[in-house]
Design an enzyme around this catalytic site. Structure first.
Site, PDB file in Angstrom:
ATOM      1  N   GLY B  46       2.403   5.436  -3.427  1.00  0.00           N
ATOM      2  CA  GLY B  46       1.887   5.380  -2.062  1.00  0.00           C
ATOM      3  C   GLY B  46       2.940   4.656  -1.266  1.00  0.00           C
ATOM      4  O   GLY B  46       3.941   4.238  -1.813  1.00  0.00           O
ATOM      5  N   CYS B  47       2.719   4.460   0.010  1.00  0.00           N
ATOM      6  CA  CYS B  47       3.778   3.869   0.818  1.00  0.00           C
ATOM      7  C   CYS B  47       3.734   2.354   0.803  1.00  0.00           C
ATOM      8  O   CYS B  47       4.730   1.683   0.592  1.00  0.00           O
ATOM      9  CB  CYS B  47       3.678   4.359   2.257  1.00  0.00           C
ATOM     10  SG  CYS B  47       4.988   3.785   3.323  1.00  0.00           S
ATOM     11  N   THR B  48       2.574   1.778   0.998  1.00  0.00           N
ATOM     12  CA  THR B  48       2.487   0.349   1.245  1.00  0.00           C
ATOM     13  C   THR B  48       2.197  -0.450  -0.007  1.00  0.00           C
ATOM     14  O   THR B  48       2.858  -1.433  -0.308  1.00  0.00           O
ATOM     15  CB  THR B  48       1.375   0.052   2.274  1.00  0.00           C
ATOM     16  OG1 THR B  48       1.492   0.973   3.327  1.00  0.00           O
ATOM     17  CG2 THR B  48       1.504  -1.350   2.801  1.00  0.00           C
ATOM     18  N   ARG B 114       0.440   8.423   3.901  1.00  0.00           N
ATOM     19  CA  ARG B 114       1.310   7.653   3.033  1.00  0.00           C
ATOM     20  C   ARG B 114       0.964   6.165   3.018  1.00  0.00           C
ATOM     21  O   ARG B 114       1.707   5.353   2.540  1.00  0.00           O
ATOM     22  CB  ARG B 114       2.762   7.841   3.442  1.00  0.00           C
ATOM     23  CG  ARG B 114       3.004   7.645   4.909  1.00  0.00           C
ATOM     24  CD  ARG B 114       4.448   7.920   5.218  1.00  0.00           C
ATOM     25  NE  ARG B 114       4.687   7.782   6.646  1.00  0.00           N
ATOM     26  CZ  ARG B 114       5.868   7.732   7.197  1.00  0.00           C
ATOM     27  NH1 ARG B 114       6.936   7.801   6.453  1.00  0.00           N
ATOM     28  NH2 ARG B 114       6.011   7.601   8.486  1.00  0.00           N
TER      29      ARG B 114
END
Lengths: 419, 133
Positions: B46-48, B114
């Site tokens: 995922g992004c974070t 994302r």
């Protein structure tokens, strides 16, 4: 309204009426989960004033046709308007000629254009490009793609723990091998304002060209590319209250003249036969295909909007918000400012002891507060600080002291929830 | 604890703060995830936030274990595991996680964005389920 210690006591300072400005942005009329929208993510993309929306709407509703092609009334009128938009951009950054203003999709495309056109033609194996530790991925990856092909060397100029660009270290990296310095004017991840004038001067002394990523600089104040002596300067419309999908590559004409086209198609040619094609003049040589006409016109409207408020006024207002916010966050337990450079634009990048940036963003969202969480497309700087991500609050010309009060109240709530 | 109990608890909570506190608590009560399993291979991107997922077979069932470095995401991981872990491959493939999260008012966390790895986590669980069909 009175001021105290550089802190805004109300929302009207120096004739800067932020409530009147806010009322020109339709998005602030809505509630998010029943709460006022506290928008603190302008560094990712700024909201649009009615004037910009009207300009785009007008283009499609009343003025639309293709440009640079038709001999009829609408096409000629819109061509003139599109070229006037280019002139507005030229004037805004102080470029010498509108031939030096290339419309692109955004700063990312501008950098790719320079890498693929200038880089492929003029760089050879062993040549060096200097980047900084805090570049956005869009100012790293295009050069890595070029490295795959050209065997060039990418060197990283360091920063200190606070996020200051280290001019002395940078100077040591420059050599006769350095052909380009590609560097940000303002860091999107930390808010650092780099000493760009000195960076450019030192690069030129070493015989290198300089590309400046101005995405986070132009929304906050005045930039003059001739005064800076930048060789290339790139920026995006959507961070300057303009539409998405439009940005600018500024390049010195002497450089653009000798660069080969980046993409082939309509509009960029003078004559085409199957045997030979001759290319159009600047700036059209780099603008293949039907451009984002409404985007260019909307972008010019955004620049005019910013200039009507006054770039100095915007700068002062945002600086006061930043100072106020930096004072207020001191009251928040476990708050850690990431990016404390001596010179900063309206960006607060931070982490908290109690919670992951993602947790912070989720809790603030419930109160209608929009911040960015993540690596901000700048993973190398996250690695440098040895953290996976930060939370980032960034300010625009429409933000208020109340926005910051709500933001700080949200951070206190994060501490309560995760305690 | 099963997903029905989570639904019942949620019904008693009017304030979003209380719901999030409860989700965070679910994350804290997840069985400890072996740090040795926090590998790149087990990571769901995922992004974070970081999310990890491992599984083992138990007869005809699949047992999933998960973890995250963010509190709220870890709580959401706990909910996803309640939905899927201990089911057979064919049950896993048929389960509509989005509908369950919608009932809980949490479906915004399962959008293909994302910002977190949950969407990707459900995709991977489904792929693992499919591979054992």
């Amino acid at each position: 309204m009175a001021e105290s210690g550089g802190v805004i006591m109300g929302n009207v300072t120096h004739n800067y009426n932020v409530e009147a400005i806010r009322s020109e942005f339709p998005i602030f009329e809505q509630k998010i989960y029943g709460k006022p929208l506290t928008f603190l993510d302008s560094a990712a993309s700024a909201q649009k004033p009615q004037k910009v929306i009207d300009a785009i709407n007008d283009c499609y509703a009343n003025e639309y046709s293709n440009i640079h092609r038709g001999g009829y009334f609408l096409s000629q009128a819109l061509t003139a308007k599109y070229e006037a938009a280019r002139e507005t951009v030229r004037d805004h950054i102080g470029a010498k000629s509108s031939k030096e203003i290339i419309f692109v999709r955004g700063a990312t495309e501008a950098i790719n254009l320079v890498a693929q056109s200038w880089g492929r033609k003029f760089l050879k194996g062993g040549d060096e490009i200097i980047l900084s530790q805090m570049e956005h991925h869009s100012n790293i990856v295009p050069w890595q793609i070029l490295r795959e092909e050209k065997d060039i060397i990418l060197t990283v100029s360091p920063i200190d723990d606070k996020g200051n660009f280290l001019l002395n270290e940078y100077e040591k990296l420059l050599s006769e091998k350095t052909k380009l310095v590609a560097i940000t004017h303002v860091s999107n991840a930390l808010g650092t304002i780099t000493p760009i004038r000195e960076i450019i001067k030192l690069a030129h002394n070493a015989g290198a060209r300089v590309l400046v990523d101005g995405c986070q600089a132009l929304p906050h104040g005045n930039v003059n590319v001739v005064d800076l002596d930048a060789d290339f300067y790139v920026f995006s419309g959507h961070k300057m209250y303009g539409p998405t999908g439009v940005g600018i590559l500024y390049g010195k004409q002497e450089l653009l003249d000798v660069m080969p086209p980046y993409q082939g198609g309509g509009d960029m040619i003078r004559s085409v036969t199957f045997e030979k094609t001759t290319f159009n003049n600047l700036p059209h040589k780099f603008e293949a295909g039907t451009p984002h006409i409404a985007g260019g016109i909307g972008f010019a409207a955004a620049i005019e909007y910013m200039c009507a408020i006054g770039l100095d006024n915007i700068h002062r207002h945002e600086k006061k918000l930043l100072d106020y916010a930096l004072e207020k966050v001191k009251e928040v337990d476990g708050f850690e400012l990431r990016g404390q450079a001596d010179d900063m634009a309206g960006i607060i990048s931070f982490t908290m002891k109690a919670a992951h940036p993602h947790d912070i963003g989720t809790i603030l969202d419930q109160d209608g507060i929009a911040i960015r969480t993540g690596h901000h497309c700048a993973q190398p700087i996250m690695d440098f600080m040895d953290i996976p991500a930060t939370a980032r609050a960034s300010f625009g010309l429409y933000n208020t002291k109340e926005d910051i009060d709500r933001f700080v109240a949200g951070l206190h709530k994060v501490n309560r929830i995760f305690a | 604890m099963n997903i029905e109990e989570v639904k019942e608890t949620f019904e008693f909570m009017d304030e979003w703060e209380d719901r999030y506190r409860y989700i965070i608590d679910l994350g804290r009560r997840l069985p400890e995830f072996d740090p040795g399993d926090q590998t790149e291979e087990n990571r769901v991107h995922g992004c974070t936030s970081k999310v990890w997922l491992v599984y083992e077979r138990d007869g005809d069932k699949i047992i999933f274990k998960g973890d995250s470095d963010a509190h709220i995401v870890k709580g959401l991981v706990a909910i996803i595991l309640m939905i899927f872990s201990g089911k057979t491959p064919s049950e896993i493939v048929k389960t509509d996680a989005k509908a369950i999260l919608e009932e809980l008012g949490l479906s915004q966390h399962l959008s293909p964005m994302r910002t977190n790895g949950l969407f990707a986590m459900v995709e991977r669980i489904k792929a693992i389920g499919t591979s054992f069909l």
